[in-house]
Write an enzyme that holds these catalytic residues in place. Structure first.
Site, mmCIF file in Angstrom:
data_model
loop_
_atom_site.group_PDB
_atom_site.id
_atom_site.type_symbol
_atom_site.label_atom_id
_atom_site.label_comp_id
_atom_site.label_asym_id
_atom_site.label_seq_id
_atom_site.Cartn_x
_atom_site.Cartn_y
_atom_site.Cartn_z
ATOM 1 N N LYS A 181 8.522 -3.910 -4.131
ATOM 2 C CA LYS A 181 7.650 -4.309 -3.122
ATOM 3 C C LYS A 181 8.492 -5.185 -1.862
ATOM 4 O O LYS A 181 8.184 -4.850 -0.751
ATOM 5 C CB LYS A 181 6.938 -5.663 -3.773
ATOM 6 C CG LYS A 181 5.733 -6.262 -2.833
ATOM 7 C CD LYS A 181 5.240 -7.440 -3.274
ATOM 8 C CE LYS A 181 6.017 -8.602 -2.932
ATOM 9 N NZ LYS A 181 5.085 -9.888 -2.943
ATOM 10 N N ASP A 200 1.020 -5.595 -3.267
ATOM 11 C CA ASP A 200 1.153 -6.964 -3.675
ATOM 12 C C ASP A 200 -0.234 -7.476 -4.629
ATOM 13 O O ASP A 200 -0.944 -6.561 -4.462
ATOM 14 C CB ASP A 200 1.436 -8.009 -2.466
ATOM 15 C CG ASP A 200 0.228 -8.164 -1.286
ATOM 16 O OD1 ASP A 200 -0.760 -7.305 -1.670
ATOM 17 O OD2 ASP A 200 0.307 -8.998 -0.682
#
Ligand code: SF4
Length: 283
Positions: A181, A200
């Site tokens: 991420k 996310d």
């Protein structure tokens, strides 16, 4: 009737249809057949298979035209979406992204200007002990782990990459505290490289509501999204969905009456709907 008070369309989940059909059947033979069908419907196939298969009605949540319309709707809603974390360099973005875990961008943006004023270079961070950094980032939460990650990443960047944040996924993943991420944020936002989709909490929730994935693990969600979103749109898609999660498609009581994707969305927890909802489309 005021917005938000419109009744939902009745659910057309297989379970309810099965129940209705069972009530209306007259012959025993029909009942047996229906019962068998209903039982078969209850036996859930693997999640990945569910996401990829068309329903009996021909509805395919991953149909290219539907995905294209979702992307177009997001473009319309958030034409200038970009990363909300304040930064002036790849290093600052990397630090801000590490600090944003389990925090808000607003909070991080309050902390980082002071932090980078105090420690202007990656070498400054590399020279610290993690404990020295803790008071500066305390308010972002998980400050002990984040301090270790930031100082560890700084030391690695200085020792192995000449003080420059690396530009490849493989190298970024060698930095302490950096998973896909964070790497995707830095690669997509600073280096303009579409190496993956940022997953996310917002992207997870909205991708599942929109039936673009049935997965729960971020890396598996990313794999699903990378298969259906054109590569050149990966970074923009991430930013737009994150903004959508902040503005309209919030975790509780999403603002569906104001959403340009409403007709494409069958989420079970919609607050207002003009289309059927799907029991499996859950956040
Ligand atoms: S219609 Fe509602 S649940 Fe669906 S994407 Fe829009 S805000 Fe989210």
């Amino acid at each position: 009737m005021p917005r938000g008070n419109m009744p939902r369309q009745p659910s057309r989940s297989g379970r309810q249809e099965g129940a209705r059909r069972a009530q209306g059947s007259s012959s025993l033979k029909k009942k047996i057949v229906k019962a068998t069908t209903a039982h078969a419907k209850k036996a859930k196939p693997p999640k990945a298979a569910v996401a990829k298969k068309k329903s009996a009605s021909g509805y395919d949540p991953l149909a290219p035209e539907r995905v294209r319309q979702i992307i177009a709707g997001l473009d319309q809603l958030y034409p200038k979406a970009t990363c909300a974390l304040t930064h002036r360099s790849a290093w600052e973005l990397l630090v801000a992204t590490i600090l944003s875990a389990q925090s808000t961008d607003v909070r991080v943006n309050m902390v980082t200007p002071v932090l980078f004023e105090k420690y202007p270079t990656v070498q400054d961070f590399a020279a610290l002990e993690p404990e020295q950094l803790q008071p500066d980032i305390y308010s972002t939460g998980f400050f002990r782990n984040k301090s270790k990650s930031v100082v560890g990443a700084a030391r690695k960047v200085v020792a192995d990459f000449g003080g420059n944040v690396p530009e490849t996924m493989e190298e970024l993943l060698t930095l302490p505290g950096v998973a896909r991420k964070t790497a995707n944020v830095v690669l997509g936002t600073w280096f303009k490289k579409n190496e993956g989709v940022v997953v996310d909490t917002h992207v997870t929730r909205i991708s599942r509501r929109l039936e673009l994935t049935r997965q729960e693990d971020p890396e598996k969600i990313e794999e699903d999204l990378m298969q259906i979103i054109p590569r050149e749109r990966w970074t923009d898609f991430s930013h737009e969905v994150i903004w959508h999660g902040r503005k309209l498609c919030v975790a509780r009581s999403p603002k569906c009456a104001d959403c340009a994707l409403e007709k494409l969305c069958h989420a079970a927890d919609k607050t207002w709907s003009t289309v059927e909802t799907h029991a499996g489309a859950t956040p």
